[in-house]
Design an enzyme around this catalytic site. Structure first.
Site, PDB file in Angstrom:
ATOM      1  N   SER A 238       0.858  -1.185   0.000  1.00 44.46           N
ATOM      2  CA  SER A 238       0.000   0.000   0.000  1.00 44.46           C
ATOM      3  C   SER A 238       0.891   1.230   0.000  1.00 44.46           C
ATOM      4  O   SER A 238       2.115   1.139   0.015  1.00 44.46           O
ATOM      5  CB  SER A 238      -0.901   0.004   1.241  1.00 44.46           C
ATOM      6  N   LYS A 239       0.271   2.393   0.016  1.00 48.16           N
ATOM      7  CA  LYS A 239       1.025   3.644  -0.057  1.00 48.16           C
ATOM      8  C   LYS A 239       1.929   3.857   1.156  1.00 48.16           C
ATOM      9  O   LYS A 239       2.863   4.651   1.103  1.00 48.16           O
ATOM     10  CB  LYS A 239       0.064   4.824  -0.230  1.00 48.16           C
TER      11      LYS A 239
END
Length: 464
Positions: A238-239
């Site tokens: 994920s980010k």
């Protein structure tokens, strides 16, 4: 033998995700290895989140990275009548029924199941009621009540699911719109897909979709569920771990070929060989060798592979991919007297095109910023060295790489100095830091006048 056909089926609810590129890549490569077709369909039935902008982003990026579909992509949003006909066929086969259970009824049912230590799932209470379609009913698949469903997975082998643990999933919502599972199965059949390659998070969907296939009399498909792409903490990428969209990596100066290379290595390896291009993957990739465990995305591996792919570029190709990054910082690549010599020397100065562009600033622009830590390390007690070097270089007639290296080597030897004590002060003077190509080459690139000017500027800086 039936032609192999694979598909990539993204939802246009965001830009093309790096994990999606990997799924598309494995589908593309497997199809091409088997002289088959690679198809794309846009699963845009989520009307609230799907946009044409994201769809265009996905399709354009797939094509530009080299994963062009062999037929025009289809959109699920344009195929509603096909899904409704399939639903009607399941009803007529006796494998579906209408259910009018309210949300409140379903919530209470699941609470009671949880209290009893059972798996919360629809219990089939409307299965034998013979209800008719209305504004309050959904259409459910009548899943077999006993026995097993077996998924023969290329990567995971034989995976069994108990039918008793599968819900009677919804095929049509109360407003008459089809659900993901029905659309997915119908489209795979309509597109003549033979092989479904997707993330392991879809593995639990597969037995449900096989039941829909069976209800419709569709042929069996081949499956391969890829390990998920994970961050360093072994949680889904994920980010918080790294950039997640293809565009973000391109904007940082990673080559498409390096991105593909890195993604291909997530869950698959080929002996000691590390550097692959798309044509290499079509030759060497073996889906049977893909691992089951999650694949960790390592940005340092991408950095290294990108540096390899950059160094493999021909000079003109390298200049073409570098130009946009230089333009962003107002540098004209041809605005240097030794452009080709300079650019070729700097190909491996950083791991990304963005980093290389920034490292070129001292070569194109005046007013450099000094690394004060480097000055403290190499010049705090040795300021006389830089003055000696200025005098030495001022009297040098032959200003070329070999003559410069020879003169500096003699000075270093005669004064019993280490190479860094001689070379690093010059690098600091020329570029502001201790990083540059070989010193003789760097001085040759700058030329005599500019080199002596930069050295004089550093001497002035040290005296203030």
């Amino acid at each position: 033998m039936k032609q192999v056909i694979t598909r990539f089926a993204p939802s246009p609810t965001g830009t093309l995700h790096i994990g999606g590129v990997r799924t598309a890549l494995f589908n593309y490569v497997y199809a091409k290895q088997n002289n088959g077709l690679f198809l794309v369909r846009i699963e845009d039935t989520d009307r609230d989140r799907s946009t044409k902008e994201y769809e265009k982003n996905i399709l354009n990026n797939l094509e530009s990275i080299g994963l062009k579909p062999d037929e025009k992509p289809i959109n699920q949003s344009e195929r509603n009548e096909i899904y409704l006909k399939a639903a009607q066929k399941i009803i007529e086969s006796g494998n579906a029924y209408w259910c009018d259970c309210s949300t409140e009824t379903l919530d209470e049912m699941r609470r009671d199941q949880a209290k009893a230590g059972k798996k919360p799932m629809y219990d089939g209470r409307s299965r034998n009621l013979g209800l008719k379609q209305s504004e309050k009913t959904v259409l459910r698949l009548a899943t077999p009540l006993d026995g097993d469903i077996v998924v023969n997975d290329i990567i995971r082998g034989e995976v069994k699911f108990k039918n008793s643990e599968l819900d009677d999933l919804i095929l049509l919502r109360s407003d008459g719109t089809p659900t993901y599972h029905l659309c997915n199965v119908v489209d795979d059949f309509e597109q003549n897909v033979t092989t479904v390659i997707r993330g392991e998070d879809h593995l639990s969907n597969t037995p449900r979709q096989i039941h829909i296939q069976n209800a419709l009399g569709y042929p069996d498909l081949e499956y391969a569920h890829l390990p998920l792409v994970l961050g360093a903490d072994k949680k889904r990428l994920s980010k918080r771990h790294a950039a997640t969209s293809l565009e973000e990596y391109r904007d940082q100066g990673y080559l498409d070929s390096a991105i593909i290379n890195t993604l291909s290595r997530l869950g698959w390896s080929k002996g000691e060989k590390e550097v692959f291009y798309l044509e290499d993957l079509i030759k060497d990739f073996d889906i049977n060798e893909v691992q089951k465990a999650g694949a960790i995305f390592d940005i340092t591996k991408l950095d290294w592979l990108n540096s390899q792919h950059l160094s493999n570029l021909k000079l003109d190709d390298f200049k073409n991919v570098l130009k946009p990054f230089l333009n962003k910082i107002d540098i004209d690549i041809d605005g240097h007297s030794n452009t080709d010599l300079l650019i070729n020397a700097m190909k491996s100065s950083e791991n990304t095109l963005s980093g290389i562009a920034k490292s070129l600033i001292p070569y194109y622009k005046d007013g450099i910023t000094y690394d004060e830590k480097a000055i403290s390390k190499f010049l705090s007690n040795n300021s006389s060295i830089i003055e000696d070097i200025r005098n030495l270089l001022s009297n040098l007639d032959d200003w070329n790489e070999s003559a410069l290296d020879s003169a500096l080597g003699t000075y270093q030897s005669d004064n019993n100095l280490s190479i860094p004590k001689v070379n690093q002060p010059i690098r600091i003077a020329l570029t502001g830091s201790t990083k540059s190509p070989s010193l003789g080459l760097t001085l040759a690139i700058f030329g005599k006048d500019k080199s002596l000017e930069r050295i004089e500027d550093l001497i002035d800086h040290l005296s203030t």
